[in-house]
Write a protein that holds these residues in place. Sequence first.
Motif, PDB file in Angstrom:
ATOM      1  N   LYS A  52      -9.516  -1.980  -5.487  1.00 23.26           N
ATOM      2  CA  LYS A  52     -10.130  -3.294  -5.835  1.00 23.26           C
ATOM      3  C   LYS A  52      -9.170  -3.131  -7.251  1.00 23.26           C
ATOM      4  CE  LYS A  52     -11.984  -5.390  -3.853  1.00 23.26           C
ATOM      5  NZ  LYS A  52     -12.078  -6.317  -2.848  1.00 23.26           N
ATOM      6  N   LEU A  53      -8.776  -2.448  -7.989  1.00 24.58           N
ATOM      7  CA  LEU A  53      -7.426  -2.402  -8.942  1.00 24.58           C
ATOM      8  C   LEU A  53      -6.924  -2.581  -8.473  1.00 24.58           C
ATOM      9  CD1 LEU A  53      -9.355   0.414 -12.108  1.00 24.58           C
ATOM     10  CD2 LEU A  53      -9.583  -2.872 -11.969  1.00 24.58           C
ATOM     11  N   LEU A  54      -5.978  -2.097  -7.801  1.00 21.92           N
ATOM     12  CA  LEU A  54      -4.616  -1.840  -7.704  1.00 21.92           C
ATOM     13  C   LEU A  54      -4.577  -2.957  -6.856  1.00 21.92           C
ATOM     14  CD1 LEU A  54      -2.099  -0.394  -6.893  1.00 21.92           C
ATOM     15  CD2 LEU A  54      -3.147   0.469  -5.079  1.00 21.92           C
ATOM     16  N   GLU A  55      -5.550  -3.970  -5.653  1.00 16.46           N
ATOM     17  CA  GLU A  55      -5.395  -4.843  -4.463  1.00 16.46           C
ATOM     18  C   GLU A  55      -5.079  -6.578  -5.846  1.00 16.46           C
ATOM     19  OE1 GLU A  55      -7.594  -4.304  -0.672  1.00 16.46           O
ATOM     20  OE2 GLU A  55      -8.586  -4.530  -2.380  1.00 16.46           O
ATOM     21  N   CYS A  57      -3.764  -6.501  -8.747  1.00 12.86           N
ATOM     22  CA  CYS A  57      -2.136  -6.270  -8.923  1.00 12.86           C
ATOM     23  C   CYS A  57      -1.749  -6.324  -7.939  1.00 12.86           C
ATOM     24  CB  CYS A  57      -2.610  -5.000 -10.107  1.00 12.86           C
ATOM     25  SG  CYS A  57      -0.789  -4.458 -10.577  1.00 12.86           S
ATOM     26  N   MET A  58      -1.363  -5.828  -7.391  1.00 14.47           N
ATOM     27  CA  MET A  58      -0.759  -6.722  -6.155  1.00 14.47           C
ATOM     28  C   MET A  58      -0.844  -8.180  -5.977  1.00 14.47           C
ATOM     29  SD  MET A  58      -1.729  -3.475  -3.409  1.00 14.47           S
ATOM     30  CE  MET A  58      -1.260  -4.714  -2.170  1.00 14.47           C
ATOM     31  N   ARG A  59      -2.052  -8.662  -5.415  1.00 16.63           N
ATOM     32  CA  ARG A  59      -2.417 -10.112  -6.021  1.00 16.63           C
ATOM     33  C   ARG A  59      -1.180 -10.353  -6.904  1.00 16.63           C
ATOM     34  NH1 ARG A  59      -7.406  -8.778  -4.477  1.00 16.63           N
ATOM     35  NH2 ARG A  59      -8.156  -9.237  -5.365  1.00 16.63           N
ATOM     36  N   GLU A  60      -1.643 -10.402  -8.208  1.00 22.57           N
ATOM     37  CA  GLU A  60      -0.868 -11.190  -9.224  1.00 22.57           C
ATOM     38  C   GLU A  60       0.946 -10.875  -8.751  1.00 22.57           C
ATOM     39  OE1 GLU A  60      -0.232 -10.193 -14.031  1.00 22.57           O
ATOM     40  OE2 GLU A  60      -2.532  -9.188 -12.507  1.00 22.57           O
ATOM     41  N   HIS A  61       1.201 -10.245  -8.779  1.00 23.22           N
ATOM     42  CA  HIS A  61       3.157  -9.711  -8.604  1.00 23.22           C
ATOM     43  C   HIS A  61       3.333  -9.831  -7.256  1.00 23.22           C
ATOM     44  CE1 HIS A  61       2.564  -7.670 -12.564  1.00 23.22           C
ATOM     45  NE2 HIS A  61       1.585  -7.476 -12.627  1.00 23.22           N
ATOM     46  N   ARG A  62       2.478  -9.845  -6.130  1.00 20.93           N
ATOM     47  CA  ARG A  62       2.812 -10.159  -4.691  1.00 20.93           C
ATOM     48  C   ARG A  62       2.989  -9.213  -4.227  1.00 20.93           C
ATOM     49  NH1 ARG A  62       2.569 -15.735  -3.634  1.00 20.93           N
ATOM     50  NH2 ARG A  62       2.795 -17.421  -6.158  1.00 20.93           N
ATOM     51  N   PHE A  63       2.876  -8.451  -3.893  1.00 23.34           N
ATOM     52  CA  PHE A  63       2.492  -6.841  -3.846  1.00 23.34           C
ATOM     53  C   PHE A  63       2.237  -6.863  -1.832  1.00 23.34           C
ATOM     54  CE2 PHE A  63       3.195  -2.476  -2.826  1.00 23.34           C
ATOM     55  CZ  PHE A  63       4.332  -1.814  -3.224  1.00 23.34           C
ATOM     56  N   ARG A  64       2.915  -6.441  -1.409  1.00 22.16           N
ATOM     57  CA  ARG A  64       1.597  -6.144  -0.175  1.00 22.16           C
ATOM     58  C   ARG A  64       2.070  -4.589   0.545  1.00 22.16           C
ATOM     59  NH1 ARG A  64       1.404 -10.980   4.420  1.00 22.16           N
ATOM     60  NH2 ARG A  64      -1.172 -10.407   4.937  1.00 22.16           N
ATOM     61  N   VAL A  65       0.965  -4.234   1.303  1.00 21.64           N
ATOM     62  CA  VAL A  65       1.709  -3.048   1.761  1.00 21.64           C
ATOM     63  C   VAL A  65       1.183  -3.387   3.360  1.00 21.64           C
ATOM     64  CG1 VAL A  65       0.280  -1.258   2.202  1.00 21.64           C
ATOM     65  CG2 VAL A  65       0.444  -2.034  -0.141  1.00 21.64           C
ATOM     66  N   HIS A  66       2.305  -2.734   3.693  1.00 24.09           N
ATOM     67  CA  HIS A  66       1.922  -2.997   5.494  1.00 24.09           C
ATOM     68  C   HIS A  66       1.942  -0.911   6.351  1.00 24.09           C
ATOM     69  CE1 HIS A  66       4.202  -6.888   5.582  1.00 24.09           C
ATOM     70  NE2 HIS A  66       4.826  -6.583   3.842  1.00 24.09           N
ATOM     71  N   LYS A  67       2.052  -1.419   6.845  1.00 19.45           N
ATOM     72  CA  LYS A  67       1.266   0.104   8.125  1.00 19.45           C
ATOM     73  C   LYS A  67       2.473   0.855   8.351  1.00 19.45           C
ATOM     74  CE  LYS A  67       3.008  -1.098  12.467  1.00 19.45           C
ATOM     75  NZ  LYS A  67       2.055  -1.501  13.758  1.00 19.45           N
ATOM     76  N   GLU A  72       5.376   6.685  -1.697  1.00 19.24           N
ATOM     77  CA  GLU A  72       5.739   6.192  -2.600  1.00 19.24           C
ATOM     78  C   GLU A  72       6.175   5.373  -3.351  1.00 19.24           C
ATOM     79  OE1 GLU A  72       6.417  10.595  -0.488  1.00 19.24           O
ATOM     80  OE2 GLU A  72       6.602   8.080  -0.064  1.00 19.24           O
ATOM     81  N   GLU A  73       6.284   4.504  -2.755  1.00 18.09           N
ATOM     82  CA  GLU A  73       6.647   2.829  -2.698  1.00 18.09           C
ATOM     83  C   GLU A  73       5.459   2.507  -3.974  1.00 18.09           C
ATOM     84  OE1 GLU A  73       7.764  -1.720  -1.301  1.00 18.09           O
ATOM     85  OE2 GLU A  73       8.265   0.958   0.382  1.00 18.09           O
ATOM     86  N   VAL A  74       4.231   2.587  -3.143  1.00 21.89           N
ATOM     87  CA  VAL A  74       2.296   2.475  -3.081  1.00 21.89           C
ATOM     88  C   VAL A  74       2.662   2.945  -4.980  1.00 21.89           C
ATOM     89  CG1 VAL A  74      -0.051   1.969  -3.389  1.00 21.89           C
ATOM     90  CG2 VAL A  74       2.262   2.058  -1.250  1.00 21.89           C
ATOM     91  N   VAL A  75       2.777   4.101  -5.035  1.00 17.54           N
ATOM     92  CA  VAL A  75       3.026   4.741  -6.561  1.00 17.54           C
ATOM     93  C   VAL A  75       3.170   4.373  -7.473  1.00 17.54           C
ATOM     94  CG1 VAL A  75       2.929   6.852  -7.439  1.00 17.54           C
ATOM     95  CG2 VAL A  75       1.727   6.676  -4.913  1.00 17.54           C
ATOM     96  N   ARG A  76       4.440   3.983  -7.042  1.00 18.47           N
ATOM     97  CA  ARG A  76       6.039   3.781  -7.961  1.00 18.47           C
ATOM     98  C   ARG A  76       4.944   2.113  -8.349  1.00 18.47           C
ATOM     99  NH1 ARG A  76       9.418   4.009  -5.295  1.00 18.47           N
ATOM    100  NH2 ARG A  76      10.207   1.956  -4.337  1.00 18.47           N
ATOM    101  N   TYR A  94      -4.179   4.937  -0.918  1.00 18.18           N
ATOM    102  CA  TYR A  94      -3.643   4.526  -0.294  1.00 18.18           C
ATOM    103  C   TYR A  94      -3.533   4.664   1.553  1.00 18.18           C
ATOM    104  CZ  TYR A  94       1.033   4.728   2.591  1.00 18.18           C
ATOM    105  OH  TYR A  94       2.314   5.174   3.760  1.00 18.18           O
ATOM    106  N   ARG A  95      -4.124   5.416   1.607  1.00 21.57           N
ATOM    107  CA  ARG A  95      -4.586   5.262   3.763  1.00 21.57           C
ATOM    108  C   ARG A  95      -5.929   4.658   3.671  1.00 21.57           C
ATOM    109  NH1 ARG A  95      -6.505  11.505   3.969  1.00 21.57           N
ATOM    110  NH2 ARG A  95      -4.601  12.894   3.780  1.00 21.57           N
ATOM    111  N   GLN A  96      -6.769   3.596   3.064  1.00 22.91           N
ATOM    112  CA  GLN A  96      -7.194   2.620   2.844  1.00 22.91           C
ATOM    113  C   GLN A  96      -6.589   1.216   3.141  1.00 22.91           C
ATOM    114  OE1 GLN A  96     -10.564   2.372   0.012  1.00 22.91           O
ATOM    115  NE2 GLN A  96     -10.996   4.103   0.942  1.00 22.91           N
ATOM    116  N   LEU A  97      -5.840   1.401   2.229  1.00 24.73           N
ATOM    117  CA  LEU A  97      -4.290   0.059   2.574  1.00 24.73           C
ATOM    118  C   LEU A  97      -3.566  -0.436   3.920  1.00 24.73           C
ATOM    119  CD1 LEU A  97      -2.984   0.344  -1.294  1.00 24.73           C
ATOM    120  CD2 LEU A  97      -5.385  -1.619  -0.901  1.00 24.73           C
TER     121      LEU A  97
END
Length: 230
Positions: A52-55, A57-67, A72-76, A94-97
């Motif tokens: 939930k914290l990561l999501e 942060c992702m919304r704030e920075h417009r970062f989106r995880v695709h399948k 490594e990209e998510v960790v970075r 990451y697996r849940q995302l």
Amino acid sequence: MFTPMSTWTELYPRIQNDPRYTAMLGQPGSSPLELFWDEIEQLNDQVYKTRKLLESCMREHRFRVHKDTPLEEVVRFASEQCKDVDMKHMEYVYRQLVVKAERREEEEREEERMRRARRKRRAAEELRLAMLEIEDLGVTWEEERPKIVLMEAFQELDDENEAHRVFDSVVAKLHDKPESKLRRDDSVRKRPRSPAIDHEVVSAENAQETQPVSAPGGHSSDLEEGEMLG
């Protein structure tokens, strides 16, 4: 020792002969299995909070995880942009995302498929209404096609096989309408007859005029020779 993905069947062979495990058997309080599930639940709670914290942060920075987004990209991204995220459980987060991304992308594909189907139905209906203006019911698809392909509804439909099917349906419906039957009957009545047919009709009428009329009882109404009027 435990991970959020651990199962009891994986753990049990490793602890079944451990004195600490055997000493707990038969004792009052929680069983080893219950303690195991308590630990797994706590780990999953931590993963949930981290996600939930990561999501956020992702919304704030417009970062989106695709399948197909690599771990490594998510960790970075998390290490650079999300200082409050615990990296300890990042692999499970990451697996849940990725699972959520697969579900989201599948829903988006289904929504797009439904939108295309609605547009296609609407275009087919508009094309059908335009085709209702056809007056020559004997026209073929090949003859009418050059006009149809210029219609805006045909361009929107973008499916010639479907347009052909709509055309056949419209022509069949027009043939079944009462006014189309009247038009066909009028065209038959107004069609000029050939001289041979006129000659046959006149001959038949002359034959009816010269034929003697029979009186009741089967006798001729004309006086026979030698018969006197009374």
